[in-house]
Design a protein around this motif. Structure first.
Motif, PDB file in Angstrom:
ATOM      1  N   ASP A  84      17.830  46.908   7.001  1.00  0.00           N
ATOM      2  CA  ASP A  84      18.030  45.701   6.193  1.00  0.00           C
ATOM      3  C   ASP A  84      17.367  45.773   4.825  1.00  0.00           C
ATOM      4  O   ASP A  84      17.995  45.407   3.813  1.00  0.00           O
ATOM      5  N   LEU A 122      16.922  48.217   3.005  1.00  0.00           N
ATOM      6  CA  LEU A 122      17.574  49.240   2.201  1.00  0.00           C
ATOM      7  C   LEU A 122      18.918  48.781   1.670  1.00  0.00           C
ATOM      8  O   LEU A 122      19.575  49.501   0.903  1.00  0.00           O
ATOM      9  N   GLY A 123      19.339  47.576   2.082  1.00  0.00           N
ATOM     10  CA  GLY A 123      20.600  47.032   1.587  1.00  0.00           C
ATOM     11  C   GLY A 123      21.760  47.416   2.471  1.00  0.00           C
ATOM     12  O   GLY A 123      22.912  47.217   2.119  1.00  0.00           O
TER      13      GLY A 123
END
Length: 243
Positions: free
Chosen positions: A240, A242-243
């Motif tokens: 999460d 880290l996108g």
């Protein structure tokens, strides 16, 4: 209070509680059995039991079981996965648990997953198996401080059963498997059936999975479901940010 011991063949179906497990161990003691380690130079004799644990689900449950056995004066063999998705054996807190189990007097062994390297129908050479197993034994040895020599196979394919290897002790080698009686608690099957409905053999290998046994009985589906959710949370927590 711990229930009184019975002859193992008199035990009814069992709930997977640690107290029930202790009752089972006491029943073997009352019947005159002793527990012995895996030793290719000295196969189990009459009245001896090889007690083995494949740690598939929880290293913490393994410690709880190891402490209960130590209190009874019993030594057993704990087989750990280096590739387990349910626990990371290299985490510092898990290394401490691993070392604690060893200090309790139990044998530390490898639970080797052939499926990490080969398909079940793709039989490798004996040399290839031995090379991979000894690599993992060396890693496990660095964690515990003493290199083990025993390995059990996770969900074993047919090509590791009834087979001995020079490089390590296979818990499924003939003296420990086909030449003696072999019983397992897999899939919590003792809930619906007597563990030992018939007369006991003179020698026995008993496989018990610590992750299935708790202070209070928990159905296997519940145990596995909770571990799945825990794994999902860990993966999401990593990805999460880290996108």
């Amino acid at each position: 209070m711990t229930e009184s011991a019975l002859d193992p063949t008199e035990l009814p179906s069992l709930e997977y509680r640690l107290d029930s497990y202790e009752r089972l161990l006491r029943s073997f003691g009352a019947a005159g059995y002793e527990f012995t380690p895996f030793d290719p130079a000295e196969p189990p004799a009459e009245g001896e039991i090889l007690l083995r644990h494949d740690v598939d689900l929880s290293i913490d449950r393994a410690l709880a079981m190891a402490e209960r056995e130590r209190a009874l004066g019993i030594q057993s063999t704990y087989c750990f996965l280096l590739s387990a998705p349910a626990y990371d054996l290299t985490r510092p807190q898990n290394v401490r648990v691993l070392q604690r189990i060893s200090k309790l007097g139990h044998e530390i062994a490898l639970h080797f997953d052939t499926h990490t390297y080969w398909a079940a129908d793709d039989e490798p050479s004996a040399e290839s198996i031995a090379a991979k197993v000894t690599e993992e034994l060396a890693v496990l040895g660095r964690l515990v401080g003493e290199e083990p020599s025993t390995a059990s196979f996770h969900i074993p394919p047919s090509w590791v059963l009834d087979r001995a290897f020079e490089a390590f002790t296979n818990t499924y080698a003939p003296p420990f498997f086909s030449e003696i009686d072999y019983r397992s608690d897999s899939s919590q099957k003792w809930v619906a059936a007597e563990p030992f409905p018939d007369s006991l053999a003179e020698t026995l290998q008993l496989l018990v999975h610590p992750g299935l046994w708790h202070a209070d009985h928990r159905p296997m589906a519940e145990i596995v479901g909770d571990l799945r959710q825990q794994a999902h949370r860990q993966v999401d927590g990593y990805f999460d940010p880290l996108g």
